[in-house]
Design an enzyme around this catalytic site. Sequence first.
Site, PDB file in Angstrom:
ATOM      1  CB  SER A 101      -0.978  -0.045   1.196  1.00  0.00           C
ATOM      2  OG  SER A 101      -2.136  -1.028   0.925  1.00  0.00           O
ATOM      3  CE1 TYR A 201      -4.908   2.581   3.655  1.00  0.00           C
ATOM      4  CE2 TYR A 201      -5.483   0.295   2.833  1.00  0.00           C
ATOM      5  CZ  TYR A 201      -4.733   1.390   2.976  1.00  0.00           C
ATOM      6  OH  TYR A 201      -3.477   1.300   2.353  1.00  0.00           O
ATOM      7  CB  SER A 202     -11.466   1.947   0.456  1.00  0.00           C
ATOM      8  OG  SER A 202     -12.009   1.403  -0.899  1.00  0.00           O
ATOM      9  CG  ASN A 203      -6.684  -2.261  -0.400  1.00  0.00           C
ATOM     10  OD1 ASN A 203      -5.677  -1.588  -0.362  1.00  0.00           O
ATOM     11  ND2 ASN A 203      -7.017  -3.257   0.317  1.00  0.00           N
ATOM     12  N   GLY A 344       2.701  -0.338   4.360  1.00  0.00           N
ATOM     13  CA  GLY A 344       2.260  -1.308   3.302  1.00  0.00           C
ATOM     14  C   GLY A 344       2.417  -2.738   3.715  1.00  0.00           C
TER      15      GLY A 344
END
Length: 394
Positions: A101, A201-203, A344
Amino acid sequence: MRPFGAPVRRAALLAVVAALATTTVASPAAAASPADAPARVSTYGKADLQRDVDALRAIGTSGVQARVTTSDGRQLVATSGVAALGSRRPVPANGYVRIASTTKSFVATVALQLVAEGKLSLDDTVESRLPGVVKGNGNDGNKITVRQLLQHTSGIHEGYPAHTSVEEFLKHRDEPFTSEQIVAEAVKHAPNFEPGKKWMYSNTGYVLISMIIEKVTGRPWHEEVDRRISRPLGLSRTLWSGRSLDVPNPHAKGYLVLPPRKPVDATRHFDGDAAGGLLSTTRDVNRFFMALLGGRLLPAEQLAQMRKTVVAPLWQQTWPGARYGLGLSSRPLSCGGVYWHHGGDDYGYKTRTGVSADGRRSVTISLTTQFGDERSERQEKVAGEVVDRVLCSR
């Protein structure tokens, strides 16, 4: 960007690891002014860094590499542990790692460059840029802005495959999927909340950002990262993972450790989207963050927008004072002020970063073990203490 492989990604197994460890992992810090300068209290040298990476190794981490880049350009580098369990090969001092990330900071920088060029606005809606892509089941692209995607306040459901066990991960880790498939899966579910009302949190949000970048520029996100960031900064070892399962040599293997089972080599898997698809090195990551916070990649107005943060509630237990801007996190320093970063987490790999508010001092730590027990919390605590010590020293 030179591809090393293809699109895909991890998913819920990392959440399982975190849950087993009874801790929440991610990135950020307090709402102090970027101009706030920490009171540097001591000199930090190579011996100090070696002591600190050895402490991370002592927790049970298979391998650690860390790099501090100082304001006068000195490189402090230290490693500990082994490149592969059962071998005596040392961890390479500047080996490739999955930065996961931390990729989001690169992608957000490209998006804000497009804003500075007048090709995109933070207030643009998803619908205006990607007509018909986010709709149904209560999802409405007319209500979600570019800013909300970058700041994780869009409310969109996570669309990544949910590997809930090691066995499931091993069975499916070589199966690619597209950004369009991720978004299509996300909109099968109702939003987590009304856009702009909460933080989560959003990928998937960053997949949408990558799709917008391609729509605006006509080129994939990773090509724009290469053209706008990697080439100008000389980040020759920052690569898109593309369609490969592998990490380039030299590298240390990444392991999942979920007792009572033996450590699982998780190095090889697909992970190629804009939420976490870059491979890099500690040298390149430090150089990127120092350039970003030093004002070399964005005009002052866009950098200020990037550093305009909101509280990250789900991260407070692990990182008190954690806040999130636009692809960039902040966290309080014990000596005053804040530092900026983006962590990350990928199967077997953890990256922890920190850069001073003026961009003159930076540290990147790569850990090649993801724990599924109480050691995860200890690993996180010690890594955070190392970053704080580096940035509060001379």
